[in-house]
Scaffold this active site. Structure first.
Site, PDB file in Angstrom:
ATOM      1  N   SER A 134       0.834  -1.196   0.000  1.00  0.00           N
ATOM      2  CA  SER A 134       0.000   0.000   0.000  1.00  0.00           C
ATOM      3  C   SER A 134       0.875   1.255   0.000  1.00  0.00           C
ATOM      4  O   SER A 134       1.664   1.451  -0.920  1.00  0.00           O
ATOM      5  CB  SER A 134      -0.956  -0.040   1.191  1.00  0.00           C
ATOM      6  OG  SER A 134      -1.999   0.905   1.055  1.00  0.00           O
ATOM      7  N   ASP A 263      -9.926  -3.169  -5.904  1.00  0.00           N
ATOM      8  CA  ASP A 263      -9.396  -2.594  -4.661  1.00  0.00           C
ATOM      9  C   ASP A 263     -10.255  -1.393  -4.253  1.00  0.00           C
ATOM     10  O   ASP A 263     -10.342  -0.407  -4.997  1.00  0.00           O
ATOM     11  CB  ASP A 263      -7.951  -2.152  -4.885  1.00  0.00           C
ATOM     12  CG  ASP A 263      -7.229  -1.762  -3.604  1.00  0.00           C
ATOM     13  OD1 ASP A 263      -7.868  -1.160  -2.717  1.00  0.00           O
ATOM     14  OD2 ASP A 263      -6.020  -2.034  -3.500  1.00  0.00           O
ATOM     15  N   HIS A 291      -8.096  -4.984  -1.135  1.00  0.00           N
ATOM     16  CA  HIS A 291      -6.893  -4.265  -0.730  1.00  0.00           C
ATOM     17  C   HIS A 291      -6.089  -5.134   0.225  1.00  0.00           C
ATOM     18  O   HIS A 291      -6.503  -5.389   1.361  1.00  0.00           O
ATOM     19  CB  HIS A 291      -7.260  -2.932  -0.064  1.00  0.00           C
ATOM     20  CG  HIS A 291      -6.067  -2.064   0.202  1.00  0.00           C
ATOM     21  ND1 HIS A 291      -5.389  -1.409  -0.808  1.00  0.00           N
ATOM     22  CD2 HIS A 291      -5.410  -1.749   1.357  1.00  0.00           C
ATOM     23  CE1 HIS A 291      -4.377  -0.726  -0.288  1.00  0.00           C
ATOM     24  NE2 HIS A 291      -4.366  -0.926   1.020  1.00  0.00           N
TER      25      HIS A 291
END
Length: 340
Positions: A134, A263, A291
Site C-alpha cells: 500500500s 481494490d 486491498h
C-alpha cells in the site's frame, strides 16, 4: 493466476477478513537507527543473514507496523524457510512517538535510503530484496525510480500501491470506501493529537486539536497536516510529488507490481499504461483481490493467501522452498488488459 474462492469474491471480504484473522508473529529483535536530524526509526529483524543470503526488507502501509496482518504472514513464511527478513518502521509507527514534529508520508524515501545504507554497511555481500504494501509500495516505487541503477535494492515487489494519490483520496470519500477512510483518519488524528500534547506544533500546523477532529477526509487531513509538516505547498503539491506512478518508467531493477482492479482504496487511475512501465517492471493486474487481501482458498475460518506465495516465488525463484509451490503458481500475466 490468482482466483478467489466463491465465498471471498467481494472486495470487502477480501480487504476486511484478513485483518480479523489471528496471526502469530514470530519473535523479532529491534534495532534503533538514530537519524541525522536527531529523530529515530526502528528496524525489527526476524533474523540476520548467513553467507550470501538475500535480505527481505518489508515496508508497511499507513499506520501499519510489524504487527500488521500482511507483514506477520510474510514474516511467518520467511521463518518457516529460514529466510532473513526485517521490517522498516516509519517514524512514529513502532509504538513510540517520534521526536520531531514531522512524521512520515507517501513519498518519504530519505529514511528508506538511510535504512538501506545501514543494512548494506553491515552486510555488504547480501543482496537486499524489498516488499512494499500500500503506502509502503508507493514509497518503494518512488525510491526505485529515483535511484534507478544506483538503487541498493536488487529485486522488489510492490503490492496495492496507491500510485496516483489524488485519485485514491477521492475514491475513499465515496460509498463503502468511506468506512476505510474513517478508520485511517481516526488513527491519524489520534497520533497527531497525542504528539501535540508533548510538543509544540503550532509553527508547523496552525490548527487546534478541535479542528483536527473535524478533518474527516484524507484530502483535508493531508492538506492541513501532512503537507505543511513535511514541506509541501498544500495537498495538490504533496500528491503530485509523492505519487509513485511517474517513477515506474525509471525503475532499473527487477520489480513486480500487483494490483487488484476491485481494490476499494483505488481507481483505474493507478493502473499504468504499458508505455509507463520500465522494461524491468512486471505488472500483475487481477480482477479481484481487494486491498491487501488476495484470499485464494481455504475457508472463512482458515483462509489461504496468494500474496506470500507469489512474493517469495518472485524474490527467491531458485529457492528449494519456493520451488515446492511453483507447480500451483502461474506465470506473470494480467487478468485484464493493461492500457496502451
Amino acid at each position: 493466476m490468482f482466483s478467489p474462492p466463491w465465498w471471498a469474491k467481494s472486495p470487502h471480504i477480501q480487504t476486511i477478513l484478513p485483518s480479523l484473522m489471528k496471526v502469530l508473529r514470530p519473535l523479532l529483535k529491534r534495532e534503533r537507527l538514530e537519524l541525522p536530524d536527531q529523530d529515530f526509526i526502528d528496524l525489527d529483524w526476524l533474523s540476520k543473514p548467513i553467507d550470501n543470503q538475500p535480505i527481505i526488507l518489508m515496508f508497511h502501509g499507513v499506520e501499519g507496523s510489524a504487527d500488521s496482518h500482511y507483514i506477520k504472514r510474510l514474516l511467518s513464511k520467511c521463518k518457516s524457510i529460514n529466510q532473513c527478513a526485517l521490517v522498516h518502521h516509519y517514524r512514529g509507527c513502532s509504538g513510540e512517538i517520534n521526536r520531531l514534529p514531522r512524521a512520515y508520508h507517501s513519498g518519504d524515501t530519505q529514511d528508506v535510503q538511510i535504512s538501506l545504507e545501514h543494512i548494506k554497511a553491515h552486510f555488504p555481500h547480501n543482496p537486499i530484496y524489498a516488499v512494499g504494501y500500500s503506502l509502503g509500495g508507493n514509497i518503494l516505487t518512488k525510491y526505485l525510480g529515483e535511484h534507478k541503477d544506483n538503487s541498493l535494492i536488487e529485486r522488489a515487489v510492490v503490492i496495492a500501491a496507491p500510485l496516483q494519490l489524488a485519485a485514491c483520496a477521492k475514491k475513499l470519500e465515496k460509498g463503502f470506501s468511506k468506512i476505510y477512510q474513517s478508520y485511517f483518519i481516526k488513527r491519524l488524528q489520534k497520533k497527531i493529537i497525542d504528539k501535540m500534547k508533548i510538543m509544540a506544533l503550532d509553527k508547523h500546523i496552525p490548527i487546534t486539536q478541535h479542528q483536527i477532529k473535524n478533518l474527516t477526509t484524507l484530502h483535508r487531513f493531508d492538506h492541513q497536516v501532512t503537507a505543511p509538516l513535511h514541506g509541501f505547498d498544500g495537498v495538490d503539491d504533496y500528491y503530485r510529488q509523492a505519487s509513485g506512478l511517474p517513477f515506474l518508467a525509471h525503475i532499473a531493477k527487477p520489480t513486480l507490481v500487483i494490483h487488484a482492479k476491485d481494490d476499494p482504496f483505488m481507481t483505474e487511475d493507478v493502473i499504468p499504461s504499458s508505455s509507463q512501465l520500465s522494461p524491468h517492471v512486471s505488472y500483475e493486474l487481477h480482477n479481484q483481490g481487494g486491498h491487501l487481501g488476495f484470499i485464494e482458498g481455504g475457508s472463512p475460518w482458515n483462509p489461504k493467501y496468494y500474496l506470500e506465495r507469489r512474493i517469495l516465488e518472485y524474490l527467491l525463484p531458485f529457492s528449494s522452498a519456493t520451488q515446492r509451490d511453483r507447480t500451483s503458481a502461474s506465470p506473470i500475466r494480467c487478468s485484464t488488459p493493461i492500457p496502451q
